[in-house]
Design an enzyme around this catalytic site. Structure first.
Site, PDB file in Angstrom:
ATOM      1  CG  ASN A   1      -1.817   1.168   1.329  1.00 26.75           C
ATOM      2  OD1 ASN A   1      -2.425   1.536   0.325  1.00 26.75           O
ATOM      3  ND2 ASN A   1      -1.943   1.779   2.493  1.00 26.75           N
TER       4      ASN A   1
ATOM      5  CG  HIS B   1      -0.554   6.422   4.782  1.00 31.31           C
ATOM      6  ND1 HIS B   1      -1.932   6.497   4.820  1.00 31.31           N
ATOM      7  CD2 HIS B   1      -0.095   7.287   5.728  1.00 31.31           C
ATOM      8  CE1 HIS B   1      -2.297   7.367   5.745  1.00 31.31           C
ATOM      9  NE2 HIS B   1      -1.197   7.855   6.309  1.00 31.31           N
TER      10      HIS B   1
ATOM     11  CB  SER C   1       5.102   5.329   4.177  1.00 32.27           C
ATOM     12  OG  SER C   1       5.433   6.422   5.002  1.00 32.27           O
TER      13      SER C   1
ATOM     14  CG  ASP D   1      -2.889   3.908   6.756  1.00 34.25           C
ATOM     15  OD1 ASP D   1      -2.864   3.352   5.647  1.00 34.25           O
ATOM     16  OD2 ASP D   1      -3.715   4.790   7.054  1.00 34.25           O
TER      17      ASP D   1
HETATM   18  C1  GRF Z   1      -2.676   9.023  -2.931  1.00 30.95           C
HETATM   19  O1  GRF Z   1      -2.315  10.201  -2.292  1.00 30.95           O
HETATM   20  C2  GRF Z   1      -2.534   7.848  -2.013  1.00 30.95           C
HETATM   21  O2  GRF Z   1      -1.430   7.924  -1.189  1.00 30.95           O
HETATM   22  C3  GRF Z   1      -3.800   7.988  -1.216  1.00 30.95           C
HETATM   23  O3  GRF Z   1      -4.777   8.315  -2.163  1.00 30.95           O
HETATM   24  C4  GRF Z   1      -4.158   8.996  -3.237  1.00 30.95           C
HETATM   25  C5  GRF Z   1      -4.463   8.220  -4.476  1.00 30.95           C
HETATM   26  O4  GRF Z   1      -4.052   8.857  -5.627  1.00 30.95           O
HETATM   27  N1  GRF Z   1      -4.083   6.828  -0.419  1.00 30.95           N
HETATM   28  P1  GRF Z   1      -4.080   8.096  -7.030  1.00 30.95           P
HETATM   29  O5  GRF Z   1      -5.447   7.454  -7.163  1.00 30.95           O
HETATM   30  O6  GRF Z   1      -2.968   7.101  -7.057  1.00 30.95           O
HETATM   31  O7  GRF Z   1      -3.921   9.202  -8.030  1.00 30.95           O
END
Ligand code: GRF
Length: 209
Positions: A107, A109, A136, A145
């Site tokens: 994932n 975050h 991260s 997370d």
């Molecule tokens: C990113 O900031 C990710 O870290 C968060 O949601 C956003 C997703 O952006 N969990 P994308 O869909 O990859 O453009």
């Protein structure tokens, strides 16, 4: 060739960054599918434009989290996934799902974990007055997370930042570390030792931008 299935909820820019880096660097990998939990997720269009099989499993059509996750597991297994990449996937996954893909579930975050788990990380970073923020990539374990951190990128918080300007700076950092973490995994360079991830041979797991 190793296979990747990506789960998204919206824009899918992290997914796009991974696919484009894989194309540019000619990674020996197959993107066997992208699954969104909304039919309208924009990232599905990018997948289709690249010939990557794109699917939606609408979570609202499932009465329980368990039934949604069971449908997801079935689809991912059908597609075949050496690695499952969560890229802006905004659903909490059940312990059963996480156990099923343990060690091959990543994932991203938008914060320097363990700081600011959960939502609204940019607002919270600004409120806390931190000088550095970031992103991260981590293996997914049952806590939200949590899980062993693979790679982080830090960015400065600048005077005059608002949540949008900070989010944009962090997103650019996300697009650098997610492809890097995925490549390390595909190259078999990651060892999980307790709650730590070692990269072999060693390479910096923190990028300062
Ligand atoms: C990113 O900031 C990710 O870290 C968060 O949601 C956003 C997703 O952006 N969990 P994308 O869909 O990859 O453009």
């Amino acid at each position: 060739m190793p296979s990747i299935v990506t789960l998204i909820s919206g824009r899918g820019s992290n997914f796009e960054a991974i696919v484009k880096t894989a194309q540019k660097e000619q990674w020996p990998v197959t993107f066997t599918g992208v699954i969104a939990n909304h039919y309208a997720a924009k990232g599905l269009d990018f997948a289709r434009s690249q010939g990557i099989p794109a699917f939606a499993i609408e979570h609202r059509e499932h009465a329980t989290r368990e039934s949604f996750d069971a449908a997801l597991i079935q689809k991912i297994d059908e597609l075949g996934a050496d690695l499952v990449v969560l890229a802006g996937f905004m659903r909490i996954l059940t312990p059963g799902f996480i156990r099923h893909f343990e060690g091959r579930l990543m994932n991203i975050h938008p914060a320097l974990l363990p700081a600011f788990p959960g939502l609204h990380t940019h607002e919270r970073a600004l409120e806390a007055g931190v000088a550095e923020h970031g992103a991260s990539v981590h293996f997914v374990t049952e806590g939200v997370d949590e899980g062993p951190i693979i790679c982080q990128a830090s960015v400065p918080v600048l005077p005059g930042d608002d949540p949008n300007s900070l989010a944009a700076r962090v997103l650019a950092a996300e697009h650098q570390i997610y492809p890097r973490a995925v490549k390390w995994f595909l190259d078999g360079r990651l060892r999980i030792e307790g709650n730590q991830v070692q990269v072999k041979p060693p390479e910096s797991q923190l990028i300062k931008l």
